[in-house]
Design an enzyme around this catalytic site. Structure first.
Site, mmCIF file in Angstrom:
data_model
loop_
_atom_site.group_PDB
_atom_site.id
_atom_site.type_symbol
_atom_site.label_atom_id
_atom_site.label_comp_id
_atom_site.label_asym_id
_atom_site.label_seq_id
_atom_site.Cartn_x
_atom_site.Cartn_y
_atom_site.Cartn_z
ATOM 1 N N ASP A 94 38.024 -10.338 -9.507
ATOM 2 C CA ASP A 94 38.604 -10.845 -11.225
ATOM 3 C C ASP A 94 39.154 -9.358 -11.335
ATOM 4 O OD1 ASP A 94 39.127 -11.903 -13.193
ATOM 5 O OD2 ASP A 94 37.700 -11.426 -14.574
ATOM 6 N N GLU A 146 49.413 -12.152 -12.282
ATOM 7 C CA GLU A 146 49.214 -11.909 -13.646
ATOM 8 C C GLU A 146 50.946 -11.930 -14.132
ATOM 9 O OE1 GLU A 146 45.642 -11.609 -15.968
ATOM 10 O OE2 GLU A 146 47.328 -11.378 -17.595
ATOM 11 N N GLY A 191 36.724 -12.679 -24.422
ATOM 12 C CA GLY A 191 35.372 -11.798 -24.921
ATOM 13 C C GLY A 191 34.811 -12.805 -26.101
ATOM 14 N N HIS A 232 42.897 -17.811 -18.000
ATOM 15 C CA HIS A 232 41.930 -16.272 -18.347
ATOM 16 C C HIS A 232 41.037 -16.701 -20.067
ATOM 17 C CE1 HIS A 232 41.926 -13.439 -15.207
ATOM 18 N NE2 HIS A 232 42.609 -14.456 -14.283
ATOM 19 N N SER A 235 36.363 -18.903 -22.385
ATOM 20 C CA SER A 235 34.925 -18.911 -23.718
ATOM 21 C C SER A 235 34.906 -19.950 -24.666
ATOM 22 C CB SER A 235 33.999 -18.091 -23.015
ATOM 23 O OG SER A 235 34.018 -17.487 -21.793
ATOM 24 N N ASN A 275 38.441 -19.234 -16.014
ATOM 25 C CA ASN A 275 37.649 -17.986 -16.210
ATOM 26 C C ASN A 275 36.966 -18.339 -17.514
ATOM 27 O OD1 ASN A 275 39.204 -17.621 -13.986
ATOM 28 N ND2 ASN A 275 40.279 -15.381 -14.651
ATOM 29 N N SER A 278 32.009 -15.159 -20.858
ATOM 30 C CA SER A 278 31.501 -15.040 -22.414
ATOM 31 C C SER A 278 29.924 -15.797 -22.941
ATOM 32 C CB SER A 278 32.475 -14.511 -22.874
ATOM 33 O OG SER A 278 33.229 -13.847 -23.339
HETATM 34 P P1 13P Z 1 35.944 -15.199 -21.589
HETATM 35 O O1 13P Z 1 35.733 -13.419 -22.369
HETATM 36 O O2 13P Z 1 36.450 -16.167 -22.103
HETATM 37 O O3 13P Z 1 34.617 -15.982 -20.537
HETATM 38 O O4 13P Z 1 36.729 -15.262 -20.492
HETATM 39 C C1 13P Z 1 36.842 -14.522 -18.794
HETATM 40 C C2 13P Z 1 37.739 -13.357 -17.836
HETATM 41 O O5 13P Z 1 39.099 -14.649 -18.326
HETATM 42 C C3 13P Z 1 37.527 -13.300 -16.700
HETATM 43 O O6 13P Z 1 38.685 -12.810 -16.170
#
Ligand code: 13P
Length: 334
Positions: A94, A146, A191, A232, A235, A275, A278
């Protein structure tokens, strides 16, 4: 040099093709610890879902690159032990930020890498991504690149402001780099504090963030029909976990994520990798805080890591079944 195929891992090519055609998304869960790895594998096996286990540069620094690689190899064996004959597990880097880091991961058995040159000037992003693709494809390792910048902080990746992906760049970028999937910026961020309360609207006592830029996503899909798109920062920052953390001594203020309905909608499009990091951190922390507050005499890590693992597993299953729709999508089940 270790090839991922010898470890029982798979790359993302076939699973993305099926996910785009089938209107669902593959979960990409970050892991740093054994409990996260176990919870991810248990959830994937129980739901018969393909899964991407991803490792950030921060995770490599925390847990050690070699250990994480062996954990992924162990994840395949564990999935088989749990009764899944043909698990589809990807080990993905990642936010790789240099060619050398991507090469290092490819050489030690990763089946997929992300090269994140999104902060660079456009031509430099193209050149860096192409260099990684040229190396990775020799070993049938897939590459995510990206375009556009996500706001937020995650391990060593941080940006104060987001810049939406420019749809007019995606054809040139994907053609010239040869990347296998493209991470885009349409309003998600890394985050647990994705939006300020001022950016949100209060609906029935709940802060609702501004919607994702689905118009940009659809424009990108029109320009690159069937091309795998990655989100990405996805969460949803469940309020029950945040409340548990705060109830048992934590202090998380104004934690706001992406509403799950929007991720459900995105999963039905060309978005085929979502992804989530968090939410796993929140599920783990909430369970540990609650357990230790209710059992102040406990000091054996297994006593509080077991409920933490259970809580993460529950969250992973919920995402797979109720949000991304990847349950029952192993090639051997279809
Ligand atoms: P979150 O912080 O929303 O879980 O995103 C994780 C992420 O994009 C890892 O690359």
């Amino acid at each position: 040099m270790v090839n991922y195929k010898d470890l029982g891992l798979v790359n993302t090519r076939e699973m993305f093709k099926r996910a785009v055609a089938g209107g669902y998304a593959i979960p990409a869960f970050n892991f740093n610890t054994m409990e996260q790895m176990q919870a991810i594998v248990m959830a994937a096996v129980e739901t018969k879902s393909p899964v991407i286990m991803q490792v950030s540069k921060g995770a490599r620094n925390y847990a050690n690159a070699t250990i994480l690689r062996y954990m992924a190899e162990g994840a395949v064996a564990y999935a088989k032990e749990l009764g899944c004959e043909h698990p589809e597990i990807v080990l993905h880097l990642d936010h790789g930020d240099t060619f050398e880091l991507c090469k290092d991961c490819i050489d030690m058995g990763f089946s997929s890498v992300m090269i994140d040159g999104s902060h660079l000037p456009y031509e430099e992003n193209v050149a860096l991504a192409k260099k990684v693709v040229d190396y990775a494809h020799q070993f049938d390792v897939t590459v995510e690149a990206e375009l556009g910048v996500l706001a937020g902080v995650e391990d060593e990746v941080s940006a104060a402001e987001s810049h939406y992906t420019k749809p007019e760049e995606v054809i040139d970028f994907s053609t010239r780099t040869g990347c296998d999937s493209l991470a885009i910026s349409i309003g998600t961020s890394h985050g647990a504090h994705k939006f300020t309360p001022e950016q949100c609207t209060l609906v029935n006592g709940v802060l609702v963030p501004p919607p994702l830029a689905f118009d940009i996503l659809h424009e990108i899909e029109t320009k690159l029909p069937g091309f795998p798109i990655v989100l990405h920062g996805s969460s949803s920052v469940p309020m029950d976990e945040v409340n548990t953390i705060n109830q048992f001594g934590g202090h998380l203020e104004a934690a706001i994520g992406i509403p799950e309905e929007q991720l459900r909608e995105a999963s039905k499009s060309a978005v085929c990798k979502i992804n989530i990091d968090s939410d796993s951190r929140l599920a783990m922390t909430a369970a540990i805080r609650k357990h230790l507050a209710e059992h102040p005499g406990d000091f054996d890590p297994r006593q509080y890591l077991k409920p933490a693992r259970e809580n993460m597993k529950k969250m992973y299953i919920h995402k797979i079944v109720n949000v991304l729709g990847s349950d029952g999508k192993l090639a051997c089940c279809e």
